[in-house]
Design a protein around this motif. Structure first.
Motif, mmCIF file in Angstrom:
data_model
loop_
_atom_site.group_PDB
_atom_site.id
_atom_site.type_symbol
_atom_site.label_atom_id
_atom_site.label_comp_id
_atom_site.label_asym_id
_atom_site.label_seq_id
_atom_site.Cartn_x
_atom_site.Cartn_y
_atom_site.Cartn_z
ATOM 1 N N GLY A 800 0.777 -1.226 0.000
ATOM 2 C CA GLY A 800 0.000 0.000 0.000
ATOM 3 C C GLY A 800 0.805 1.270 0.000
ATOM 4 O O GLY A 800 0.254 2.361 0.176
ATOM 5 N N GLY A 801 2.106 1.190 -0.220
ATOM 6 C CA GLY A 801 2.929 2.388 -0.288
ATOM 7 C C GLY A 801 2.585 3.227 -1.506
ATOM 8 O O GLY A 801 2.246 2.694 -2.568
ATOM 9 N N LEU A 802 2.672 4.550 -1.368
ATOM 10 C CA LEU A 802 2.346 5.460 -2.451
ATOM 11 C C LEU A 802 3.596 5.778 -3.250
ATOM 12 O O LEU A 802 4.610 6.222 -2.700
ATOM 13 C CB LEU A 802 1.734 6.751 -1.895
ATOM 14 N N CYS A 803 3.509 5.601 -4.577
ATOM 15 C CA CYS A 803 4.660 5.764 -5.453
ATOM 16 C C CYS A 803 4.687 7.174 -6.036
ATOM 17 O O CYS A 803 3.674 7.750 -6.400
ATOM 18 C CB CYS A 803 4.587 4.735 -6.584
ATOM 19 N N SER A 804 5.902 7.728 -6.127
ATOM 20 C CA SER A 804 6.128 8.986 -6.833
ATOM 21 C C SER A 804 7.434 8.873 -7.593
ATOM 22 O O SER A 804 8.325 8.100 -7.241
ATOM 23 C CB SER A 804 6.154 10.174 -5.865
ATOM 24 N N GLU A 805 7.550 9.671 -8.650
ATOM 25 C CA GLU A 805 8.699 9.577 -9.554
ATOM 26 C C GLU A 805 9.545 10.849 -9.424
ATOM 27 O O GLU A 805 9.028 11.959 -9.425
ATOM 28 C CB GLU A 805 8.182 9.410 -10.988
ATOM 29 N N GLU A 806 10.876 10.672 -9.297
ATOM 30 C CA GLU A 806 11.787 11.800 -9.270
ATOM 31 C C GLU A 806 12.364 12.040 -10.652
ATOM 32 O O GLU A 806 12.409 11.125 -11.492
ATOM 33 C CB GLU A 806 12.923 11.555 -8.269
ATOM 34 N N GLY A 807 12.845 13.267 -10.869
ATOM 35 C CA GLY A 807 13.403 13.617 -12.177
ATOM 36 C C GLY A 807 14.669 12.873 -12.516
ATOM 37 O O GLY A 807 15.093 12.846 -13.673
ATOM 38 N N THR A 808 15.268 12.274 -11.500
ATOM 39 C CA THR A 808 16.486 11.508 -11.757
ATOM 40 C C THR A 808 16.194 10.110 -12.262
ATOM 41 O O THR A 808 17.107 9.348 -12.573
ATOM 42 C CB THR A 808 17.307 11.401 -10.468
ATOM 43 N N GLY A 809 14.900 9.778 -12.334
ATOM 44 C CA GLY A 809 14.519 8.438 -12.777
ATOM 45 C C GLY A 809 14.323 7.473 -11.639
ATOM 46 O O GLY A 809 14.127 6.278 -11.864
ATOM 47 N N LYS A 810 14.330 7.970 -10.420
ATOM 48 C CA LYS A 810 14.186 7.112 -9.262
ATOM 49 C C LYS A 810 12.749 7.118 -8.774
ATOM 50 O O LYS A 810 12.079 8.146 -8.786
ATOM 51 C CB LYS A 810 15.106 7.602 -8.143
ATOM 52 N N VAL A 811 12.271 5.931 -8.338
ATOM 53 C CA VAL A 811 10.948 5.787 -7.759
ATOM 54 C C VAL A 811 11.058 5.915 -6.246
ATOM 55 O O VAL A 811 11.930 5.298 -5.631
ATOM 56 C CB VAL A 811 10.329 4.426 -8.142
ATOM 57 N N VAL A 812 10.167 6.707 -5.638
ATOM 58 C CA VAL A 812 10.163 6.903 -4.195
ATOM 59 C C VAL A 812 8.844 6.403 -3.648
ATOM 60 O O VAL A 812 7.776 6.739 -4.171
ATOM 61 C CB VAL A 812 10.343 8.386 -3.838
ATOM 62 N N CYS A 813 8.908 5.572 -2.590
ATOM 63 C CA CYS A 813 7.716 5.017 -1.970
ATOM 64 C C CYS A 813 7.443 5.687 -0.636
ATOM 65 O O CYS A 813 8.343 5.769 0.215
ATOM 66 C CB CYS A 813 7.872 3.514 -1.764
ATOM 67 N N ASP A 814 6.247 6.174 -0.416
ATOM 68 C CA ASP A 814 5.817 6.769 0.836
ATOM 69 C C ASP A 814 5.079 5.698 1.629
ATOM 70 O O ASP A 814 3.994 5.255 1.237
ATOM 71 C CB ASP A 814 4.911 7.959 0.562
ATOM 72 N N CYS A 815 5.674 5.247 2.766
ATOM 73 C CA CYS A 815 5.128 4.125 3.546
ATOM 74 C C CYS A 815 4.285 4.588 4.718
ATOM 75 O O CYS A 815 3.967 3.789 5.618
ATOM 76 C CB CYS A 815 6.275 3.255 4.050
ATOM 77 N N THR A 816 3.913 5.879 4.751
ATOM 78 C CA THR A 816 3.173 6.421 5.886
ATOM 79 C C THR A 816 1.881 5.639 6.111
ATOM 80 O O THR A 816 1.120 5.353 5.166
ATOM 81 C CB THR A 816 2.853 7.901 5.637
ATOM 82 N N ASP A 817 1.623 5.292 7.397
ATOM 83 C CA ASP A 817 0.386 4.613 7.840
ATOM 84 C C ASP A 817 0.213 3.228 7.237
ATOM 85 O O ASP A 817 -0.902 2.670 7.251
ATOM 86 C CB ASP A 817 -0.852 5.465 7.522
ATOM 87 N N THR A 818 1.250 2.608 6.687
ATOM 88 C CA THR A 818 1.115 1.247 6.140
ATOM 89 C C THR A 818 1.541 0.192 7.131
ATOM 90 O O THR A 818 1.225 -0.994 6.969
ATOM 91 C CB THR A 818 1.968 1.106 4.877
ATOM 92 N N GLY A 819 2.324 0.594 8.148
ATOM 93 C CA GLY A 819 2.885 -0.401 9.068
ATOM 94 C C GLY A 819 4.126 -1.069 8.516
ATOM 95 O O GLY A 819 4.608 -2.037 9.116
ATOM 96 N N PHE A 820 4.636 -0.553 7.410
ATOM 97 C CA PHE A 820 5.825 -1.123 6.784
ATOM 98 C C PHE A 820 6.835 -0.013 6.540
ATOM 99 O O PHE A 820 6.514 1.178 6.561
ATOM 100 C CB PHE A 820 5.459 -1.819 5.460
#
Length: 846
Positions: A800-820
């Protein structure tokens, strides 16, 4: 006839005086109250007056009368002084005792005399100025057989005496004989708990060395001092050689509770009788009495004592709990006259330090002074002298280290009694105007710290509360011109020929002075201080130029790289000057060039060039040098200091090694290596692309990367360039075939990465161009697609992590409130790690 008539007068007039006490008030004419017999009276054998002895004249050292061991009687001191000599064998102890007797006289005559013992070279060995009948002087264990001189003189002009001299010479004997002699105690007035200083002589008249023993000190209310009196202290002697005499100075802190009064001071060697001696009767010596002021006992603080010397200074922990920010207060401290209080503090460079002593001033008790002393223990940097509050300040600590505080009573005008006081110290940030960097000659705050310097320019700083000392040597008949220079001219230079001697030369402000040595040469000390009483100067920086002393002083000046930058593996041309500030010519000298991160040459720097100047550098002249160096290919790109060091291999002896380097800023640029899709620097030579992802691409400085792709009408072209903008800002453009001056679309943000989406209007070839802003270079990846480019589409984030994309080509996952947690939210978070359950509750990780 009185027997006390002066023996030097044989005949007298005899007179009769009526009413000799003038009791007849009505007898108004007194001129006829006396008469004198016409004939003189001859007095036979009068016994009064001073009788000269048979050895006169002996009133000067050159007329000294030789004496042998034993008693010499019938001597007279009559209106002059008497000199005697005695030959003393090596290792003997000479004891001379003079006992005087009063002159028989009808008038009172002062018979007080003094005695001096003078050494073979005219040096004063001992002196006795006793006011009693006996004076004694001694020379213990003389080093070699030689003649010593005895001088007997009146204490005051007009004193007359008859006397005897007893000369004893004791040669060393087998065994031990400790002999205590010649004691004085000071101060004459002290306090319970106060200081007592003893000057006395300890002798071993025997030839056998002595092991450890103790000396005890006693107070007695009468002149007879013995071990039943008040013991006030002890002195430990570790060992003592045979046939040896030592003049000692010892100090004691008297115990508390001694009653006020007058006390004779007795010193007993080997007080515990641990040493077996040939003669046990001469272990005592008594000093003249002192007074204990019972009304003013000394009260010291046990937490800080003993701290009466620099060596026993109490360390103040400036990291201790503070009253305020970096302010430390120590209350109820006690100070006794002649027992200074010493403290030491560790001061870091770059801080402002202040110490204040507050006390209740009373005129009868004198002042408390405070001194701030540098690590040498010799240089007084500041001194506070005010009544009730003495304060020292170091506006900027220019050199880290141990500093000392001394609190003492100066005993001005004989006023010195115990005090209690509060000591407050602070260590805070300095005022910007006080910041002052130490020069290469520090620490040199005292003549004993002065470095020897030679010819040339000395670049120095005089910080607030600082004073600088240097010293230099001039050969016989040598000459030097000293030039002082400081912005504002508020400094002065003082020249001495010896430490503590008179000032021989002074330079005020920006000026010069010529100094000429005598026929034997001379060492000089130079002191630089401020001319203003406030110590304020326009600039802390100053220079002293020593012109005329032979030697060499090389200085690098005006380092100038041609461009100031170069690529890894490339060359750069550097120009600089080498000045020889002294008189001697240097035939040739080597130099080194370094790339440095911090501007200080050390083992971490990169040596890029070694060479010689190739010419002689004449004294007093300057030589221009131009030389190339190559930046090593493996040098990390970045900003450096290019340092040129003359005589970097230290082959030339110089008067000043501290000015051999100078520097200039220099930039090493990274070499740009073409990627696998080169050459593609022009639209005529583009790289054909297929749809897909391309990695490890490179835009070099002032380079263009051109790509070509075939598209059909209606295609939705999606292009993304991935890169970190901090490595170089790249821009993205799209062109139609045949028009390379006007892009159909462009992306030129200033953050990471660029992207554009284009709806193709017609079939044909289209061109993609990437370039660096203002010549920037960077690595990048390129993604070309006819579909929307969404790196999160594959949804690489888990749980359930929320995915976002950086301009460098890297994927960033936001794990807030997932317990992970983790990069992709792949790790279960232990919710019980914080042990948040209370009142016995059991935690279960969800």
């Amino acid at each position: 006839i009185p027997i006390a008539l002066d023996h030097a007068v044989g005949e007298y007039f005899v007179g009769v005086v009526a009413d000799c006490k003038s009791v007849l008030k009505n007898d108004t004419v007194k001129t006829n109250d006396y008469t004198v017999a016409p004939n003189k009276l001859n007095v036979i054998n009068p016994q009064g007056g001073c009788f000269e002895d048979e050895w006169e004249p002996n009133s000067a050292k050159g007329l000294a009368v030789p004496l042998t061991e034993g008693l010499h009687e019938g001597l007279g001191l009559c209106n002059d002084e008497d000199w005697y000599s005695v030959l003393v064998p090596a290792t003997n102890t000479l004891i001379v005792t003079v006992e005087r007797s009063e002159i028989l006289s009808l008038n009172e005559v002062n018979p007080d005399i003094d005695i001096e013992l003078v050494g073979p070279s005219g040096e004063l060995i001992d002196v006795s100025v006793s006011t009693g009948q006996t004076d004694t002087v001694m020379a213990f264990v003389v080093p070699a057989e030689d003649t010593y001189f005895i001088r007997v003189k009146p204490k005051k002009n007009g004193n007359l005496a008859q006397y005897t001299i007893d000369i004893a010479m004791n040669e060393p004997f087998d065994g031990i004989d400790l002999f205590a002699a010649k004691a004085t105690a000071s101060p004459t007035v002290t306090f319970s708990g106060g200081a007592l200083y003893l000057d006395w002589t300890l002798v071993n008249l025997g030839s056998t060395p002595v092991g450890a023993f103790d000396v005890k000190v006693y107070f007695s209310t009468d002149e007879k001092v013995d071990d039943t009196d008040i013991a006030v202290g002890s002195i430990s002697i570790e060992q003592f050689p045979g046939a040896t005499a030592t003049v000692r100075t010892d100090s004691l802190v008297l115990p508390a509770g001694i009653a006020g009064g007058t006390y004779w001071v007795g010193i007993q060697a080997d007080a515990d009788d641990v040493v077996v001696e040939v003669d046990e009767s001469n272990n005592w010596v008594t000093a003249a009495p002192i007074v204990i002021d019972g009304a003013n006992p000394c009260i010291d603080t046990e937490d800080f004592e003993p701290n009466n010397t620099l060596e026993t200074a109490t360390e103040l922990d400036l990291n201790a709990p503070a009253v305020g920010v970096s302010i430390f207060e120590y209350k109820d401290l006690g100070l006794c006259p002649d027992l200074d209080d010493w403290y030491k503090v560790e001061l870091p460079e770059g801080k402002r330090f202040k110490a204040t002593v507050n006390y209740l001033y009373k005129n009868t008790k004198g002042f408390l002074y405070t001194q701030l002393i540098d690590a040498s223990g010799e240089a007084i940097l500041d001194e506070g002298k005010l009544a009730s509050k003495s304060e020292v300040l170091l506006p900027y600590v220019w050199q880290a280290g141990t500093y000392y505080l001394r609190v003492y009573n100066p005993n001005k005008a004989g006023k010195a009694k115990p005090y209690t006081y509060t000591l407050t110290v602070s260590l805070v940030e300095p005022n910007a105007a006080d910041v002052c960097l130490a020069d290469q000659f520090e620490a040199n705050n005292h003549p004993n710290q002065a470095q020897v310097v030679g010819c040339g320019l000395k670049e120095m700083t005089l910080c607030k509360k600082d004073q600088d000392f240097l010293k230099f040597d001039l050969p016989a008949d040598g000459q030097v011109v000293l030039t002082l220079n400081n912005a504002g001219g508020k400094m002065k230079l003082l020249v001495y020929e010896k430490i503590g001697g008179a000032i021989k030369h002074t330079i005020f402000g920006n000026n010069k002075k010529t100094i000429t040595a005598g026929a034997e040469g001379q060492t000089y000390w130079v002191q630089v201080t401020t001319t203003s009483t406030s110590g304020v100067v326009n600039s802390f920086d100053y220079t002293i130029f020593f012109d005329g002393i032979s030697g060499v002083d090389l200085q690098v000046e005006e380092v100038s790289p041609y461009t100031g930058q170069a690529y890894q593996g490339e060359d750069e041309l550097v120009g600089f000057f080498v000045a020889n500030q002294c008189l001697d010519t240097v035939n040739d000298v080597n130099f080194g060039m370094y790339l440095s991160d911090d501007g200080v040459v050390d083992e971490n720097d990169i040596l890029v060039r070694e060479a010689s100047v190739g010419k002689a550098i004449v004294g007093g002249e300057s030589l221009g040098v131009n030389e190339k160096f190559t930046v090593p290919f493996d040098t990390p790109p970045g900003k450096y200091k290019l340092i040129v060091v003359i005589d970097h291999d230290e082959q030339v002896v110089e008067s000043n090694e501290g000015n051999n380097a100078s520097l200039a800023p220099f930039t090493v640029q990274e070499v740009c290596v073409d990627d696998a899709l080169e050459p593609n620097n022009h639209p005529n030579y583009p790289t054909d692309l297929m749809l897909g992802y391309y990695e490890n691409l490179q835009v070099c400085p002032y380079d263009l990367d051109w790509y070509r792709i075939a598209l059909l009408e209606g295609d939705q072209l999606n292009i993304k360039a991935f890169f970190a903008n901090g490595g170089g800002d790249l821009d993205l453009r799209l062109y139609q075939d045949g028009n390379f001056t006007q892009p159909v679309l462009k992306a030129y943000k200033t953050n990471d990465g660029e992207a554009l989406v284009y709806s193709v209007p017609a079939d044909g070839s289209y061109y993609i161009r990437l370039n660096g802003l203002s010549g920037a270079a960077n690595t990048y990846s390129l993604f070309v697609s006819l579909d929307s480019i969404d790196l999160c589409e594959s949804n690489s984030c888990q749980n359930g992590g929320l995915c976002s994309e950086e301009g460098t080509g890297k994927v960033v996952c936001d794990c807030t409130d997932t317990g992970f947690e983790g990069d992709f939210c792949e790790t279960n978070t232990d919710d019980c790690a914080a042990d948040s359950c209370q009142n016995g509750g059991q935690c279960t990780d969800g």
